[in-house]
Design a protein around this motif. Structure first.
Motif, PDB file in Angstrom:
ATOM      1  N   PRO A  53      -3.222  -7.053 -18.155  1.00 25.62           N
ATOM      2  CA  PRO A  53      -4.307  -7.642 -17.371  1.00 25.62           C
ATOM      3  C   PRO A  53      -4.359  -7.167 -15.929  1.00 25.62           C
ATOM      4  N   ASN A  54      -3.412  -6.335 -15.503  1.00 32.02           N
ATOM      5  CA  ASN A  54      -3.287  -5.991 -14.089  1.00 32.02           C
ATOM      6  C   ASN A  54      -3.402  -4.502 -13.798  1.00 32.02           C
ATOM      7  N   VAL A  55      -3.890  -3.737 -14.751  1.00 32.73           N
ATOM      8  CA  VAL A  55      -3.899  -2.284 -14.559  1.00 32.73           C
ATOM      9  C   VAL A  55      -4.755  -1.885 -13.359  1.00 32.73           C
ATOM     10  N   GLY A  56      -5.849  -2.595 -13.112  1.00 35.71           N
ATOM     11  CA  GLY A  56      -6.712  -2.255 -11.988  1.00 35.71           C
ATOM     12  C   GLY A  56      -6.021  -2.384 -10.645  1.00 35.71           C
ATOM     13  N   GLN A  57      -5.106  -3.341 -10.531  1.00 31.81           N
ATOM     14  CA  GLN A  57      -4.393  -3.547  -9.269  1.00 31.81           C
ATOM     15  C   GLN A  57      -3.490  -2.369  -8.928  1.00 31.81           C
ATOM     16  N   ASP A  58      -3.013  -1.675  -9.965  1.00 33.22           N
ATOM     17  CA  ASP A  58      -2.143  -0.525  -9.738  1.00 33.22           C
ATOM     18  C   ASP A  58      -2.923   0.716  -9.305  1.00 33.22           C
ATOM     19  N   ILE A  59      -4.213   0.750  -9.616  1.00 31.10           N
ATOM     20  CA  ILE A  59      -5.022   1.930  -9.323  1.00 31.10           C
ATOM     21  C   ILE A  59      -5.886   1.736  -8.077  1.00 31.10           C
ATOM     22  N   TYR A  60      -6.531   0.585  -7.995  1.00 30.59           N
ATOM     23  CA  TYR A  60      -7.438   0.326  -6.860  1.00 30.59           C
ATOM     24  C   TYR A  60      -6.752  -0.583  -5.844  1.00 30.59           C
ATOM     25  N   LYS A  61      -5.776  -0.017  -5.159  1.00 31.45           N
ATOM     26  CA  LYS A  61      -4.965  -0.779  -4.209  1.00 31.45           C
ATOM     27  C   LYS A  61      -5.672  -0.946  -2.862  1.00 31.45           C
TER      28      LYS A  61
END
Length: 251
Positions: free
Chosen positions: A223-231
């Motif tokens: 559920p958190n993949v976006g946080q790793d990419i769009y920091k």
């Protein structure tokens, strides 16, 4: 297309035409954003994310569904895979061909409906998609089609978010991915949210349960993949948490 025609499409309950109209209007700015993303630190982050999720093997046959301007297709083609990118919007496909040529790779691009694929059963090692399922009138049918064209032990990767439940992007200050979108287009986007049943689902749990009813041996969600990419809060930033669904077709 003018506003009156859009309203007619909506009143006649032709969601695909209305959705295609939205993306046609956005295609030029969207292609520019993806071109910039290819030359940003997001490229390396996406590259690492995707490559770690692929099945083993070189020269995989990969279907990029809802490819837009070809961002995923270009990344995968640069690593030697056979990539086919499809999108419902003709202008997106035209932009994807141009961008791929500029990047020195040759994926195959064609216009096609994500819910009705024109491919034989078990044609691809990987099916991948980004920010598409939230726009689909019949996502269950789409998942069934995606699994149909996937080979046994093949991998489906779906990156998406609950955009309809968190409509903050138009209210953000500073740089973000919707910074240059007109008020008219944001209103059309919001109408799409409200006209689609998927906007009412609790995702990605809904997606996982649907997939587990199909020919799937495993299905996991990050559920958190976006946080790793769009920091960073930059021109690519969207505050809605992006999730990843990874499903493996039963062998």
């Amino acid at each position: 297309m003018n506003e009156n025609y859009n309203q007619v499409l909506y009143q006649e309950e032709d969601p695909k035409a209305y959705i295609e109209d939205y993306w046609t209007k956005r295609s030029e700015g969207f292609a520019s954003l993806r071109k910039n993303e290819l030359h940003s630190d997001k490229y390396q982050r996406w590259e690492k994310e995707i490559l770690t999720q692929l099945p083993t093997g070189d020269n995989l046959k990969i279907l990029d569904i809802g490819c837009g301007a070809g961002f995923f297709s270009i990344i995968l083609a640069k690593h030697g895979h056979q990539v086919v990118g499809i999108d419902l919007t003709e202008s997106m496909i035209a932009d994807a061909k141009i961008l791929a040529a500029e990047e020195g790779v040759k994926p195959t691009f064609c216009t096609m409906d994500a819910e009705n694929l024109d491919f034989d059963d078990e044609s691809f090692d990987v099916v991948i998609s980004r920010n598409l399922t939230w726009t689909l009138p019949h996502p269950r049918d789409a998942y069934r089609e995606w699994m149909r064209v996937l080979k046994k032990d093949g991998v489906m990767l779906n990156y998406d978010a609950e955009y309809a439940k968190d409509q903050k992007t138009s209210k953000l200050s500073g740089r973000h991915a919707h910074d240059d979108i007109s008020k008219e287009l944001m209103n059309q986007c919001n109408e799409i949210y409200h006209m689609l049943d998927i906007s009412e689902k609790h995702r990605p749990e809904w997606d996982r349960l649907i997939l587990m009813q199909m020919e799937v041996s495993e299905c996991e969600v990050n559920p958190n993949v976006g946080q790793d990419i769009y920091k960073e809060k930059d021109m690519f930033y969207i505050p809605v948490p992006m999730f990843r669904i990874r499903a493996v077709k039963r062998g």
